[in-house]
Design a protein around this motif. Structure first.
Motif, mmCIF file in Angstrom:
data_model
loop_
_atom_site.group_PDB
_atom_site.id
_atom_site.type_symbol
_atom_site.label_atom_id
_atom_site.label_comp_id
_atom_site.label_asym_id
_atom_site.label_seq_id
_atom_site.Cartn_x
_atom_site.Cartn_y
_atom_site.Cartn_z
ATOM 1 N N HIS A 46 15.434 1.408 -56.244
ATOM 2 C CA HIS A 46 15.118 2.198 -55.092
ATOM 3 C C HIS A 46 14.555 1.433 -54.074
ATOM 4 N N CYS A 47 13.514 0.814 -54.199
ATOM 5 C CA CYS A 47 12.607 0.236 -53.087
ATOM 6 C C CYS A 47 13.710 -0.716 -52.252
ATOM 7 N N SER A 48 14.588 -1.579 -52.923
ATOM 8 C CA SER A 48 15.398 -2.316 -52.051
ATOM 9 C C SER A 48 16.514 -1.469 -51.337
ATOM 10 N N LEU A 49 16.863 -0.542 -52.151
ATOM 11 C CA LEU A 49 17.990 0.440 -51.508
ATOM 12 C C LEU A 49 17.475 1.150 -50.169
ATOM 13 N N GLY A 50 15.962 1.592 -50.283
ATOM 14 C CA GLY A 50 15.123 2.043 -49.153
ATOM 15 C C GLY A 50 15.454 1.277 -48.157
ATOM 16 N N ARG A 55 17.669 -0.310 -42.621
ATOM 17 C CA ARG A 55 18.366 -1.637 -41.905
ATOM 18 C C ARG A 55 19.849 -1.063 -41.322
ATOM 19 N N LEU A 56 20.282 -0.071 -42.161
ATOM 20 C CA LEU A 56 21.693 0.290 -41.961
ATOM 21 C C LEU A 56 21.349 1.600 -40.902
ATOM 22 N N ALA A 57 20.386 1.780 -40.496
ATOM 23 C CA ALA A 57 20.076 3.084 -39.518
ATOM 24 C C ALA A 57 20.304 4.309 -40.379
ATOM 25 N N ARG A 58 20.010 4.421 -41.618
ATOM 26 C CA ARG A 58 20.184 5.773 -42.193
ATOM 27 C C ARG A 58 18.652 6.025 -42.830
ATOM 28 N N PRO A 59 17.747 6.443 -41.959
ATOM 29 C CA PRO A 59 16.363 6.526 -42.429
ATOM 30 C C PRO A 59 15.998 7.758 -43.347
ATOM 31 N N LEU A 60 16.969 8.813 -43.238
ATOM 32 C CA LEU A 60 16.574 9.842 -44.293
ATOM 33 C C LEU A 60 17.111 9.337 -45.859
ATOM 34 N N GLU A 61 18.055 8.704 -45.930
ATOM 35 C CA GLU A 61 18.457 8.049 -47.151
ATOM 36 C C GLU A 61 17.449 6.952 -47.830
ATOM 37 N N ALA A 62 16.893 6.163 -46.605
ATOM 38 C CA ALA A 62 15.875 5.247 -46.787
ATOM 39 C C ALA A 62 14.505 6.110 -47.433
ATOM 40 N N GLN A 63 14.330 7.032 -46.766
ATOM 41 C CA GLN A 63 13.328 7.934 -47.260
ATOM 42 C C GLN A 63 13.349 8.425 -48.775
ATOM 43 N N GLU A 64 14.236 8.942 -48.910
ATOM 44 C CA GLU A 64 14.441 9.555 -50.390
ATOM 45 C C GLU A 64 14.420 8.354 -51.374
ATOM 46 N N HIS A 65 15.181 7.139 -51.153
ATOM 47 C CA HIS A 65 15.014 6.117 -52.127
ATOM 48 C C HIS A 65 13.641 5.522 -52.264
ATOM 49 N N LEU A 66 12.778 5.399 -51.017
ATOM 50 C CA LEU A 66 11.321 4.856 -51.055
ATOM 51 C C LEU A 66 10.380 5.853 -51.828
ATOM 52 N N LEU A 82 4.881 -0.310 -55.955
ATOM 53 C CA LEU A 82 4.405 0.949 -55.208
ATOM 54 C C LEU A 82 3.656 0.453 -53.744
ATOM 55 N N ALA A 83 3.139 -0.758 -53.591
ATOM 56 C CA ALA A 83 2.646 -1.110 -52.287
ATOM 57 C C ALA A 83 3.721 -1.365 -51.316
ATOM 58 N N LEU A 84 4.881 -2.128 -51.744
ATOM 59 C CA LEU A 84 6.081 -2.322 -50.928
ATOM 60 C C LEU A 84 6.769 -1.164 -50.540
ATOM 61 N N SER A 85 6.848 -0.095 -51.635
ATOM 62 C CA SER A 85 7.558 1.191 -51.232
ATOM 63 C C SER A 85 6.867 1.887 -50.344
ATOM 64 N N GLN A 86 5.545 1.992 -50.362
ATOM 65 C CA GLN A 86 4.832 2.685 -49.527
ATOM 66 C C GLN A 86 4.698 2.112 -48.300
ATOM 67 N N ALA A 87 4.569 0.752 -48.047
ATOM 68 C CA ALA A 87 4.697 0.217 -46.630
ATOM 69 C C ALA A 87 6.018 0.405 -45.836
ATOM 70 N N PHE A 88 7.219 0.201 -46.702
ATOM 71 C CA PHE A 88 8.439 0.599 -46.182
ATOM 72 C C PHE A 88 8.666 1.926 -45.700
ATOM 73 N N LEU A 89 7.980 2.970 -46.640
ATOM 74 C CA LEU A 89 8.152 4.345 -46.315
ATOM 75 C C LEU A 89 7.345 4.728 -45.011
ATOM 76 N N ALA A 90 6.175 3.979 -44.920
ATOM 77 C CA ALA A 90 5.378 4.347 -43.620
ATOM 78 C C ALA A 90 6.281 4.132 -42.503
ATOM 79 N N ARG A 91 6.844 2.659 -42.606
ATOM 80 C CA ARG A 91 7.507 2.388 -41.198
ATOM 81 C C ARG A 91 8.874 3.439 -41.248
ATOM 82 N N ALA A 95 9.660 5.991 -37.900
ATOM 83 C CA ALA A 95 10.761 6.017 -37.171
ATOM 84 C C ALA A 95 11.578 7.349 -37.155
ATOM 85 N N LEU A 96 11.298 8.247 -38.159
ATOM 86 C CA LEU A 96 11.566 9.788 -38.335
ATOM 87 C C LEU A 96 10.863 10.532 -37.597
ATOM 88 N N GLY A 97 9.735 9.801 -36.728
ATOM 89 C CA GLY A 97 8.663 10.750 -35.926
ATOM 90 C C GLY A 97 7.584 11.243 -36.657
#
Length: 167
Positions: A46-50, A55-66, A82-91, A95-97
């Motif tokens: 899930h973290c890698s898919l997020g 990167r494919l500009a699909r932030p809502l899907e990224a958010q779900e995976h993360l 956990l740390a990686l997924s939270q850091a990626f989720l913050a970004r 991006a989603l505002g």
């Protein structure tokens, strides 16, 4: 073992910038991990898919995976994931505002024992630069070029630390 190999192939493609191909491999890796009931593998998939969905500009899907990665990683006490997924989720949230939630996640990572590894520390720093937010949620000052240079430097350090750990 097959799920890990499939997932690793997806991560390699992600690192090469071949995002569509990476997504296919990572989706298959997730399926295999779920079938094997490997919760750690599912969290990492899930973290890698997020990351690839971001990167494919699909932030809502990224958010779900993360979110799924962070939830499972917390349950199984996988601090690195956990740390990686939270850091990626913050970004992704930035991006989603949703800068307030992004800031809250980054604050949670600051000074946390989750950030003990070089990989987690670098991911958090990269997320902070990419979100453009400081620890208080205010936009950071400086030029985009300086921020991009910092991101590149941190990515190189992260890559070097991962290679060193894997050797």
């Amino acid at each position: 073992a097959k799920a890990a190999a499939v997932n690793n192939a997806g991560v390699i493609l992600l690192e090469q910038g071949r995002y569509d191909e990476a997504a296919d491999w990572l989706d298959r890796g997730l399926e295999l991990n779920e079938a094997a009931e490997d919760r750690r593998g599912v969290a990492h998939s899930h973290c890698s898919l997020g990351e690839v969905r971001f990167r494919l500009a699909r932030p809502l899907e990224a958010q779900e995976h993360l979110k799924a990665a962070a939830e499972i990683a917390a349950q199984i006490e996988d601090a690195a994931c956990l740390a990686l997924s939270q850091a990626f989720l913050a970004r992704t949230l930035a991006a989603l505002g949703d800068s307030s939630m992004a800031t809250a996640l980054l604050r949670g990572l600051d000074g946390s024992t989750l950030c003990d590894s070089p990989e987690s520390t670098a991911a958090t720093r990269v997320a902070r630069v990419e979100t453009g937010l400081d620890v208080h949620g205010a936009p950071t000052s400086g030029t985009v070029a300086r921020g991009n240079a910092l991101v590149e430097e941190l990515c190189l350090r992260l890559e070097a630390s991962v290679i060193a750990v894997g050797s």
